[in-house]
Design a protein around this motif. Structure first.
Motif, PDB file in Angstrom:
ATOM      1  N   LYS A 209     -43.290 -39.916  -4.195  1.00 28.50           N
ATOM      2  CA  LYS A 209     -41.941 -40.131  -3.674  1.00 28.50           C
ATOM      3  C   LYS A 209     -41.754 -39.287  -2.411  1.00 28.50           C
ATOM      4  O   LYS A 209     -42.005 -38.084  -2.417  1.00 28.50           O
ATOM      5  CB  LYS A 209     -40.879 -39.728  -4.706  1.00 28.50           C
ATOM      6  N   GLU A 213     -34.559 -37.322  -4.916  1.00 35.76           N
ATOM      7  CA  GLU A 213     -34.627 -37.710  -6.317  1.00 35.76           C
ATOM      8  C   GLU A 213     -33.553 -38.753  -6.616  1.00 35.76           C
ATOM      9  O   GLU A 213     -32.462 -38.710  -6.067  1.00 35.76           O
ATOM     10  CB  GLU A 213     -34.446 -36.490  -7.223  1.00 35.76           C
ATOM     11  N   TYR A 245     -42.523 -35.461  -6.131  1.00 37.05           N
ATOM     12  CA  TYR A 245     -41.476 -35.458  -5.096  1.00 37.05           C
ATOM     13  C   TYR A 245     -41.980 -34.602  -3.937  1.00 37.05           C
ATOM     14  O   TYR A 245     -41.831 -33.384  -3.941  1.00 37.05           O
ATOM     15  CB  TYR A 245     -40.176 -34.905  -5.657  1.00 37.05           C
ATOM     16  N   GLN A 252     -42.772 -33.678 -11.398  1.00 31.97           N
ATOM     17  CA  GLN A 252     -42.074 -33.898 -12.666  1.00 31.97           C
ATOM     18  C   GLN A 252     -42.991 -34.665 -13.607  1.00 31.97           C
ATOM     19  O   GLN A 252     -43.455 -35.755 -13.294  1.00 31.97           O
ATOM     20  CB  GLN A 252     -40.781 -34.680 -12.440  1.00 31.97           C
TER      21      GLN A 252
END
Length: 316
Positions: A209, A213, A245, A252
C-alpha cells in the motif's frame, strides 16, 4: 483501432464481481454505470461516439493511483528477480524505473490527440486532461516526489522483504496474477500482490500500500483469505496476510477465521444481488437506463471523477 481485439464484442460486458467493482458501486452507481456499461465496446471505431468518449475517460489515470501502480511494478520486478537469481536491485535502479514511468506518462499526457487514438497504449493523467494549462498540480507533484523516496526506502527495508522474500524457506507461488473463482454462481476476480509458501505449509500474502490506511482494506484481506482457502484448499490457520503500508512504514499482520470467511462470502452475495437490481436482464447483464443509476451523495466524489465531462448530474 484494434485495441479491443481480445475483448468481448457482445452488447453488454461479462457479468462479474470484484472488490474494486463493489467500491465503485457503493461510491456512485452513476460512475459504476459509465465504468462498466457506458464504456463497453467504446474501443471500436463503429461504436457510438458517446461510448468511445466514455471508454477513453475510463482509461484516464489518477496521478496517485498511477504512482501506486509503478511501485507495484517495481516490487514485482524485484520479487521475480530475487526468485530467479537471489539478487535484488539497487535503490537507484528502482528509483529511476519509477521516475521514468511517471515522466513518460507525463509526456504522453501532453498530447491528447495521440492518446485519443490509442488510449490503451498511451497514458493520460486526468489531472492534465481536465486542466486548462495541461499541467499537473504543483502540490500533487511535490507529494509524489516525497512518496517516491519514502515508499521506496520503506519497501527495501520492510519486514516482508527480509522475512519472506529473501528467506530460502519461502517460495513464490504467484505475483500480480489475476485469478477468477465462483461464489454461489458469481464470478469473482481477485489479484494478490504476492503469495509465498513456507516449506512447512504456511502461506503468506503480501499486499503493498502506497497511500493512507483505509478501513475498507479489511474486506480485501478477507477476500484474499477466502480465495486461498476455498479455491486452493489452504487451512485458515495456515494463512497470514501482511499489509505493508509503505508510506507509514508499518507492517500489519492479520489472520482470518471462519467468521471472516463467512462474512466476505455473504458480502459478495449481497453486493452481487444489489448490482443485479440495476439490471433489466440479469442473465444477459443488460443494465437499466442510466437515469436509474443515482449519482454520488458526496460532492468530493464528483470533483475528481473521470466521467465529469459526460455526467449531467454533478454536485456543484
Amino acid at each position: 483501432m484494434g485495441e479491443g481485439k481480445n475483448m468481448a464484442f457482445g452488447n453488454y460486458p461479462e457479468k462479474s464481481w470484484s472488490h474494486s467493482r463493489d467500491q465503485i458501486f457503493q461510491e456512485c452507481p452513476r460512475k459504476y454505470y459509465y465504468h462498466y456499461y457506458g464504456a463497453h465496446n467504446g474501443w471500436r471505431n463503429d461504436a457510438p461516439q458517446e461510448a468511445q468518449t466514455v471508454y477513453r475517460l475510463k482509461n484516464l489515470l489518477n496521478l496517485y493511483l498511477y504512482f501506486g501502480e509503478t511501485l507495484h511494478s517495481v516490487a514485482e520486478m524485484y520479487i521475480n528477480h530475487w526468485e530467479q537469481k537471489s539478487i535484488g536491485y539497487m535503490r537507484e535502479e528502482l528509483y529511476h524505473r519509477i521516475r521514468n514511468l511517471l515522466n513518460q506518462a507525463f509526456k504522453e499526457s501532453l498530447d491528447p490527440e495521440q492518446w485519443w487514438e490509442a488510449p490503451k497504449r498511451r497514458k493520460m493523467f486526468a489531472e492534465m486532461y481536465y486542466a486548462k494549462e495541461r499541467e499537473l498540480p504543483k502540490h500533487a507533484v511535490g507529494e509524489i516526489k516525497k512518496r517516491m523516496d519514502v515508499c521506496l526506502d520503506h519497501f527495501l527495508q520492510c519486514t516482508s522483504l527480509h522475512e519472506v522474500i529473501r528467506n530460502p524457506e519461502y517460495r513464490l507461488v504467484e505475483s500480480e496474477r489475476l485469478n477468477t473463482f465462483f461464489v454461489q454462481g458469481n464470478k469473482v476476480y481477485v489479484k494478490l500482490d504476492a503469495l509465498y509458501r513456507h516449506e512447512d505449509g504456511q502461506y503468506v500474502i503480501i499486499d503493498w500500500k502506497t497511500g493512507l490506511e483505509d478501513e475498507r482494506i479489511e474486506e480485501q484481506l478477507q477476500l484474499y483469505a477466502y480465495y486461498l482457502h476455498e479455491v486452493q484448499g489452504v487451512p485458515l490457520e495456515k494463512i497470514e496476510i501482511r499489509t505493508e503500508y509503505l508510506l507509514a512504514e508499518k507492517c500489519q499482520k492479520d489472520t482470518v477465521d471462519g467468521r471472516g470467511v463467512e462474512a466476505i462470502e455473504q458480502k459478495i452475495v449481497d453486493s452481487a444481488a444489489e448490482m443485479d437490481l440495476m439490471l433489466v436482464d440479469p442473465q444477459g447483464n443488460q443494465p437499466r437506463p442510466i437515469g436509474d443509476f443515482r449519482p454520488a451523495l458526496e460532492a468530493r466524489s464528483c470533483r475528481y471523477c473521470n466521467y465529469r465531462q459526460v455526467c449531467t448530474v454533478q454536485h456543484r
